[in-house]
Structure formats: C-alpha cells, structure tokens
Enzyme design. Structure first.
Site, PDB file in Angstrom:
ATOM      1  N   GLU A  86     -10.392  -8.885  -4.438  1.00 52.08           N
ATOM      2  CA  GLU A  86      -9.054  -8.884  -5.026  1.00 52.08           C
ATOM      3  C   GLU A  86      -9.150  -9.373  -6.419  1.00 52.08           C
ATOM      4  O   GLU A  86      -9.930 -10.187  -6.699  1.00 52.08           O
ATOM      5  CB  GLU A  86      -8.237  -9.947  -4.261  1.00 52.08           C
ATOM      6  CG  GLU A  86      -7.647  -9.498  -2.940  1.00 52.08           C
ATOM      7  CD  GLU A  86      -6.820  -8.251  -2.775  1.00 52.08           C
ATOM      8  OE1 GLU A  86      -6.336  -7.942  -3.992  1.00 52.08           O
ATOM      9  OE2 GLU A  86      -6.701  -7.603  -1.935  1.00 52.08           O
TER      10      GLU A  86
ATOM     11  N   CYS B 182      -2.982 -14.755   2.593  1.00 55.61           N
ATOM     12  CA  CYS B 182      -4.201 -14.413   1.903  1.00 55.61           C
ATOM     13  C   CYS B 182      -4.106 -14.633   0.585  1.00 55.61           C
ATOM     14  O   CYS B 182      -5.104 -15.282  -0.299  1.00 55.61           O
ATOM     15  CB  CYS B 182      -4.535 -12.907   2.235  1.00 55.61           C
ATOM     16  SG  CYS B 182      -5.129 -12.421   3.861  1.00 55.61           S
TER      17      CYS B 182
ATOM     18  N   ARG C  86       6.674 -11.892   4.707  1.00 59.96           N
ATOM     19  CA  ARG C  86       7.424 -10.943   5.270  1.00 59.96           C
ATOM     20  C   ARG C  86       7.449 -11.435   6.937  1.00 59.96           C
ATOM     21  O   ARG C  86       8.415 -11.011   7.544  1.00 59.96           O
ATOM     22  CB  ARG C  86       6.589  -9.663   5.222  1.00 59.96           C
ATOM     23  CG  ARG C  86       7.404  -8.576   5.817  1.00 59.96           C
ATOM     24  CD  ARG C  86       6.828  -7.308   5.636  1.00 59.96           C
ATOM     25  NE  ARG C  86       5.333  -7.141   5.958  1.00 59.96           N
ATOM     26  CZ  ARG C  86       4.966  -6.850   7.107  1.00 59.96           C
ATOM     27  NH1 ARG C  86       5.876  -6.854   8.244  1.00 59.96           N
ATOM     28  NH2 ARG C  86       3.711  -7.008   7.622  1.00 59.96           N
TER      29      ARG C  86
ATOM     30  N   HIS D 202     -10.196  -8.687   0.783  1.00 59.59           N
ATOM     31  CA  HIS D 202      -9.668  -8.175   2.301  1.00 59.59           C
ATOM     32  C   HIS D 202     -10.489  -7.028   2.953  1.00 59.59           C
ATOM     33  O   HIS D 202     -11.215  -6.395   2.270  1.00 59.59           O
ATOM     34  CB  HIS D 202      -8.361  -7.478   1.691  1.00 59.59           C
ATOM     35  CG  HIS D 202      -7.219  -8.145   1.803  1.00 59.59           C
ATOM     36  ND1 HIS D 202      -6.501  -8.569   0.619  1.00 59.59           N
ATOM     37  CD2 HIS D 202      -6.593  -8.914   2.849  1.00 59.59           C
ATOM     38  CE1 HIS D 202      -5.294  -9.425   1.032  1.00 59.59           C
ATOM     39  NE2 HIS D 202      -5.534  -9.771   2.237  1.00 59.59           N
TER      40      HIS D 202
END
Length: 215
Positions: free
Chosen positions: A78, A141, A88, A165
């Site tokens: 990332e 994350c 979410r 990831h």
C-alpha cells in the site's frame, strides 16, 4: 537488523486469514534480518495497541503489517493510509466506526516509508503477482497502517513502516465463484521476497518504476 511482521486474525466470517498463515510460514531470518512475527486482532485501536507494545519492546528497524484483501489477485504493498475509519462491516468486537478520525493530532494521511516499488519488483522476480495499491480501504487494514506510521512519526522516527494486502487462498473461494485466489505457499514466497527488498533498500531510495493507476 530486526523486522516486526504483524498479521491479522480471521475476520468477516472467515475461518482463516491467509495473511496470518503466510506470515507464520516465513523464515525466522530473511536476507540476514531477524524476523519477529506478531498476530494482531482485527479490532480498531486494539490492533494498534498490540502493535505498539511489541514495537516498543522489540525496537525494530522496520515494521511490515499484512492483511487480507479478498478480490485482489496480487500481493499489493500500500502506498498511503488515510486518517479515517469508515467501517462497512463490524470488526471482531462489534465496533463499526463511521467517518471517525483515527488520530486527532495525526496527519490527514501518511505515505508508506517502505520501498514499495522495490518490493513489487522483487516479488515479480520471484514469480509472484504483485503491484502497488493506492488505497488501503477504510477498515482495520488502513487503520493499522496509519497507526504504524503515526507511531513511527511520533515515537520511533528512525523506523520504516508499511502494509501489504494479500489475496484469498483457494479454500476461501470454493463458495465464492469468480473470486481470484493465490496459494499460501506463493503468498509466503512473495512476502519473503518483499522483505528481501526491504532489507536491500533499507538505507536507499526506492526504485523509480511505473506503479501508478488510471483510476
């Protein structure tokens, strides 16, 4: 050289987290660096507390956090973490922060201080699909990447930090038609190659290579 590698436990109804299982497979030494493995809970703030306590104790040269990104086909270092929790789904303790800053006194965003493009290059050389990601999402994350970089800025300025990831493994997609996966062995091989690049570029600038995205 000491590297702290932290990975999340299973979440979102999954019985396994390939990030954690792949980290368990890493050698205790990679490219001459001592690897310390840490399991962290998929829980906002508690994950950061667990990471901080271990980092203060270990005093590593680098911190690499690893998490699952179902739907991705490659290992994806990332580029950036943003100062925003916007969940979410609930974390493993039922927390679901929405539009909440991670740290009130933190920067709007922190860029990874690991050599993400060298890591991608090294993983590809090892035969593992890899690419730079420009969004770590807004779940735990992104939270732990932001917290790791906040920690290094505020308390451990000589320490470099970042996040990768990883995809689902095949057993996770049996009931998820069309979802990509990668073997646990290849994920572990990719992580090992990424750590080799971290060691090689610890005191160097990252490579200049194409890693951008159109959207």
């Amino acid at each position: 050289m000491k590297i702290l590698v932290a990975a999340f436990d299973p979440f979102g109804g999954e019985k396994i987290n390939p990030a954690l299982e792949a980290v368990k497979k890493l050698d205790d030494q990679i490219a001459g660096a001592e690897i310390t493995k840490l399991e962290i809970p998929t829980v906002f703030h508690k994950s950061a507390q667990t990471l901080r306590e271990k980092a203060i104790e270990l005093k590593p040269d680098m911190i690499l956090c690893v998490g699952q990104a179902g739907g991705r086909y490659a290992l994806t270092p990332e580029r950036v973490a943003i100062n925003q929790d916007d969940a979410r789904i609930e974390d493993n303790e039922g927390n679901q922060p929405i539009d909440v800053p991670i740290q009130e006194d933190g920067a709007p965003a922190y860029f990874a201080t690991l050599p993400i493009k060298a890591m991608v290059q090294k993983m590809k050389e090892a035969g593992v699909p890899a690419e730079v990601s420009n969004s770590a999402g807004t779940f735990v994350c992104n939270h732990i990447m932001y917290q790791a970089l906040y920690l290094t800025e505020k308390e451990m300025p000589s320490v470099r930090a970042g996040f990768i990831h990883v995809p689902f493994i095949p057993e996770q997609v049996v009931s998820k038609p069309g979802q990509p996966s990668m073997s646990l062995e290849d994920i572990a091989k990719g992580l090992s190659a990424a750590i080799e690049a971290m060691v090689e570029y610890h005191d160097k600038e990252d490579v200049k290579s194409i890693g951008g995205a159109i959207h």
